[in-house]
Design an enzyme around this catalytic site. Structure first.
Site, mmCIF file in Angstrom:
data_model
loop_
_atom_site.group_PDB
_atom_site.id
_atom_site.type_symbol
_atom_site.label_atom_id
_atom_site.label_comp_id
_atom_site.label_asym_id
_atom_site.label_seq_id
_atom_site.Cartn_x
_atom_site.Cartn_y
_atom_site.Cartn_z
ATOM 1 C CE LYS A 60 9.263 -3.965 3.137
ATOM 2 N NZ LYS A 60 7.963 -3.595 3.685
ATOM 3 C CE LYS A 81 -5.118 -7.383 6.851
ATOM 4 N NZ LYS A 81 -5.600 -6.018 7.056
ATOM 5 C CB CYS A 96 -7.450 -7.378 1.590
ATOM 6 S SG CYS A 96 -5.931 -6.508 1.222
ATOM 7 C CB VAL A 156 -0.941 -0.006 1.227
ATOM 8 C CG1 VAL A 156 -1.675 1.325 1.360
ATOM 9 C CG2 VAL A 156 -1.934 -1.150 1.113
ATOM 10 C CD GLU A 195 -1.433 -8.079 -2.496
ATOM 11 O OE1 GLU A 195 -0.879 -9.074 -2.976
ATOM 12 O OE2 GLU A 195 -1.655 -7.928 -1.284
HETATM 13 C C1 UGA Z 1 -8.910 -6.401 -2.336
HETATM 14 C C2 UGA Z 1 -9.913 -5.388 -2.897
HETATM 15 O O1 UGA Z 1 -10.361 -5.792 -4.192
HETATM 16 C C3 UGA Z 1 -9.286 -4.001 -2.984
HETATM 17 O O2 UGA Z 1 -10.263 -3.062 -3.401
HETATM 18 C C4 UGA Z 1 -8.775 -3.614 -1.597
HETATM 19 O O3 UGA Z 1 -8.136 -2.356 -1.587
HETATM 20 C C5 UGA Z 1 -7.770 -4.647 -1.127
HETATM 21 O O4 UGA Z 1 -8.421 -5.937 -1.082
HETATM 22 C C6 UGA Z 1 -7.290 -4.247 0.245
HETATM 23 O O5 UGA Z 1 -8.085 -4.263 1.187
HETATM 24 O O6 UGA Z 1 -6.162 -3.770 0.372
HETATM 25 P P1 UGA Z 1 -6.884 -7.852 -3.352
HETATM 26 O O7 UGA Z 1 -6.925 -8.600 -2.058
HETATM 27 O O8 UGA Z 1 -5.572 -7.361 -3.854
HETATM 28 O O9 UGA Z 1 -7.836 -6.534 -3.267
HETATM 29 O O10 UGA Z 1 -7.459 -8.814 -4.467
HETATM 30 P P2 UGA Z 1 -8.834 -9.023 -5.267
HETATM 31 O O11 UGA Z 1 -8.581 -8.799 -6.695
HETATM 32 O O12 UGA Z 1 -9.934 -8.281 -4.640
HETATM 33 O O13 UGA Z 1 -9.043 -10.588 -5.062
HETATM 34 C C7 UGA Z 1 -9.209 -11.165 -3.765
HETATM 35 C C8 UGA Z 1 -9.464 -12.652 -3.867
HETATM 36 O O14 UGA Z 1 -10.735 -12.915 -4.444
HETATM 37 C C9 UGA Z 1 -8.459 -13.415 -4.732
HETATM 38 O O15 UGA Z 1 -8.133 -14.622 -4.096
HETATM 39 C C10 UGA Z 1 -9.204 -13.659 -6.026
HETATM 40 O O16 UGA Z 1 -8.736 -14.798 -6.716
HETATM 41 C C11 UGA Z 1 -10.614 -13.847 -5.503
HETATM 42 N N1 UGA Z 1 -11.663 -13.565 -6.511
HETATM 43 C C12 UGA Z 1 -11.841 -12.304 -6.988
HETATM 44 C C13 UGA Z 1 -12.496 -14.591 -6.939
HETATM 45 O O17 UGA Z 1 -12.357 -15.756 -6.514
HETATM 46 N N2 UGA Z 1 -13.485 -14.304 -7.842
HETATM 47 C C14 UGA Z 1 -13.673 -13.057 -8.327
HETATM 48 O O18 UGA Z 1 -14.606 -12.873 -9.142
HETATM 49 C C15 UGA Z 1 -12.828 -12.031 -7.896
#
Ligand code: UGA
Length: 435
Positions: free
Chosen positions: A36, A267, A264, A12, A156
């Site tokens: 880092k 948690k 995210c 972040v 991410e």
């Molecule tokens: C998530 C949120 O999307 C961000 O908006 C937020 O800022 C971030 O958490 C955070 O709190 O910092 P992220 O964890 O990077 O982002 O990833 P996502 O793209 O949201 O995916 C999360 C999980 O859901 C992954 O395991 C992904 O494979 C899964 N997923 C996502 C599915 O299984 N199906 C979907 O349709 C979308």
């Protein structure tokens, strides 16, 4: 142009620091982790994030971005301080706020002038008050500051894009002076009419959790619908497409898979439940999503075992993809972890390949065999499981795969392969709600 310190150079902080510099601000990214900071000073990026290297060094070269492990000085030299340190899961699912409160202490002790203190880290509702209280107690009472909650919505793998072209910016503040300061910080976004929600601090804190928990619920929901499809003659992709064209539902986050992971959703859903419990209000829907997600990860193991007639002892299983999703090297809470644990416990040999996450998984499971290409990982394998939806697996050459493996058995936990093509090549296969 504002002078900004971003404390914390993780996923972040580093993306936010570089993005804020790209908006024209003068940014110091500060971290107590000297290793880092040294890496960054030597033009190396400690994490894999597409586009991050380019934006970081573009701004370093333009003289708008610098790195320091002197957090106190970075605070003193800046008008706006962004808190972007980690908030890992602590006891009973609540967030561990020790790093955030440590930064608040440093700010309180180094508050030499009016500053806006802005939290980007995901922190439980009420943390803003705690931070303000800590800073007030430690600082000289005549030195003023304002507090802003400005949660991040960065995914991410597409974090740089999400920062530069966000769907919305949320600014929770208690007075206009702080909002005006944030308007300058985010000037390009105000100009291009990005939706900006100005609200109270606690509303902003809740928006972040409510958004993440909602998306987690949406994923668990479609996963459970996929599981129904598994039992009947239905294709979940058609179901989610038809659902998604309804504007009230939207097509995003309706892709079934092996369960959500990352740093995210797992948690934040627990942290929101922990807050709801403290407040005495229930959060049954989110509780259900967490339970369904755990079951989904276990279900992938059960699917693989079934494909292998429940006998993987002495067999070689090749996992393609280890990261919790594509475009990242992050393996936190990845469904591949559950799979590896179960396979190793059943005495299988586990071969793996991920374009960027091999090293991270090897650190966690020394027993796995890591390969530098999918072709090497699948050689003589008794079964192949796709665990991450990397593009290079979408176009997998199935004829070549069949030649390399011992048995043509495949679990596609991301639904990226075509059933007809798999059948044409004589594969025995399973997926999530499509067969
Ligand atoms: C998530 C949120 O999307 C961000 O908006 C937020 O800022 C971030 O958490 C955070 O709190 O910092 P992220 O964890 O990077 O982002 O990833 P996502 O793209 O949201 O995916 C999360 C999980 O859901 C992954 O395991 C992904 O494979 C899964 N997923 C996502 C599915 O299984 N199906 C979907 O349709 C979308």
């Amino acid at each position: 142009m504002k002078k900004i310190a971003v404390i914390g150079t993780g996923y972040v902080g580093l993306v936010s620091g570089a993005g804020l510099a790209d908006f024209g601000n003068a940014v110091i990214c500060a971290d107590i982790d000297a290793d880092k900071i040294n890496l960054l000073k030597n033009s190396e990026i400690p994490i894999y994030e597409p586009g991050l290297k380019e934006i970081v060094f573009r701004n370093v070269n333009a003289g708008r971005l610098s790195f320091s492990n002197n957090v106190n000085k970075a605070i003193k030299d800046s008008d706006v301080i962004f808190i972007a340190v980690g908030t890992p899961e602590g006891e009973n699912g609540a967030s561990d706020l020790s790093a955030v409160l440590e930064v608040a202490r440093a700010i309180g002790e180094n508050l030499n002038d009016y500053k806006v203190i802005c939290t980007k880290s995901t922190v439980p509702i009420g943390t803003g008050l705690q931070i303000m209280d800590k800073i007030s107690k430690l600082s000289n009472s005549s030195t003023k500051f304002d507090y802003v909650s400005n949660p991040e919505f960065l995914r991410e793998g597409s974090a740089v894009k999400d920062f530069l072209w966000p769907d919305r910016v949320v600014i929770g503040a208690s007075n206009q002076r702080a909002i005006d300061m944030m308007k300058e910080v985010y000037r390009p976004l105000y100009i291009n009419e990005t939706p900006i929600i100005e609200t109270t601090i606690q509303t902003a804190e809740l928006i972040k959790y409510a958004s993440n928990a909602f998306l987690a619920v949406k994923i668990s929901y479609i996963n459970e619908i996929a599981n129904i499809c598994d039992e009947i003659d239905a294709d979940v992709h058609v179901v989610s497409k038809a659902m998604g064209v309804d504007g009230r539902i939207s097509p995003k986050f309706l892709h079934p898979g092996p369960g959500f992971g990352g740093s995210c959703f797992p948690k934040d859903t627990k942290a929101l439940i922990s807050t709801a419990n403290e407040l005495g209000s229930g959060l049954e829907v989110v509780n259900g999503a967490i339970r369904a997600n755990k079951r989904q990860k276990e279900r992938m193991v059960a699917k693989l075992m079934k494909l292998m007639s429940n006998d993987v002892s002495g067999k070689t299983i090749a996992l393609l993809g280890l990261a919790f999703k594509a475009q990242t090297d992050d393996i936190r809470e990845s469904p591949a972890i559950e799979m590896i644990e179960s396979l190793l416990a059943s005495n299988a040999t586990v071969n793996v390949f991920d374009p960027v996450a091999n090293a991270n998984m090897k650190k966690k499971f020394n027993q796995i065999n890591v390969f530098e290409s999918w072709e090497d990982a699948v050689k003589e394998a008794d079964c192949v499981a796709i665990m991450t939806e990397w593009n290079e697996f979408r176009g997998l050459d199935l004829a070549k795969l069949k030649e390399l493996v011992k048995s043509p058995i495949i679990l596609d936990s991301r639904n990226i392969l075509n059933n007809d093509t798999l059948e044409r090549h004589g594969f025995t296969y399973d997926n999530v709600g499509r067969k």
